[in-house]
Design an enzyme around this catalytic site. Structure first.
Site, PDB file in Angstrom:
ATOM      1  CG  HIS A  91      43.970  92.704 -69.705  1.00  0.00           C
ATOM      2  ND1 HIS A  91      43.999  92.795 -71.073  1.00  0.00           N
ATOM      3  CD2 HIS A  91      44.219  93.963 -69.248  1.00  0.00           C
ATOM      4  CE1 HIS A  91      44.249  94.034 -71.440  1.00  0.00           C
ATOM      5  NE2 HIS A  91      44.378  94.760 -70.357  1.00  0.00           N
ATOM      6  CG  HIS A 100      45.481  97.084 -66.314  1.00  0.00           C
ATOM      7  ND1 HIS A 100      46.554  96.299 -66.672  1.00  0.00           N
ATOM      8  CD2 HIS A 100      44.863  97.409 -67.477  1.00  0.00           C
ATOM      9  CE1 HIS A 100      46.589  96.164 -67.990  1.00  0.00           C
ATOM     10  NE2 HIS A 100      45.558  96.834 -68.513  1.00  0.00           N
TER      11      HIS A 100
HETATM   12 NI    NI Z   1      44.843  96.767 -70.469  1.00  0.00          NI
END
Ligand code: NI
Length: 139
Positions: free
Chosen positions: A16, A41
């Site tokens: 996300h 990430h």
């Molecule tokens: Ni995160």
């Protein structure tokens, strides 16, 4: 009949980026820091779903946890696991993919199916990292 609370743990891995498109890049960076880095990430999330119901005196269960697991997998895990939460997940569309919003959206996915099998959803807990988790109780 006594009421008991039972919990099933499931896991998913997902990517996300915390980002509000209505704010400037600078504002996003100020609010979300590294969680707003451009190219996503990921986390290995844990999801703990607690339901409550009467203990069936004939069986000794509130409900078979295999049934709970199956519902969670169908409604939630299959949509989130190895996905990008910003782009791929229908029930998160248009929302900032924070752990808070994820917990609320997962609740909405599970509430009706749990009622259908005769138990009530009590808590959705989404653990994002070892140190951070969010609990939602449906308020
Ligand atoms: Ni995160």
């Amino acid at each position: 009949m006594p009421t008991a609370y039972i919990t099933r743990r499931e896991r998913f891995s997902a990517a996300h980026r915390l980002f509000n498109p209505e704010l400037s890049d600078e504002q996003n960076r100020a609010i979300y820091g590294e969680c707003s880095n451009d190219n996503w990430h990921g986390h290995n999330f844990e999801l703990l779903v607690t339901v409550r119901g009467p203990v069936n005196p004939q069986i000794g269960y509130v409900v078979n946890l295999k049934v709970i697991s199956q519902i969670i997998r169908e409604r939630v895990i299959s949509k989130l696991d190895h996905r990008n939460i910003n782009l791929d997940v229908d029930f998160m569309r248009g929302q900032i993919p924070s752990t808070e919003n994820l917990a609320v959206a997962i609740w909405a996915q599970l509430d009706a199916p749990m009622r259908d099998i005769g138990v009530e959803l009590h808590c959705v807990r989404v653990q994002e990292t070892e140190n951070n988790y969010v609990e939602y109780f449906g308020d």
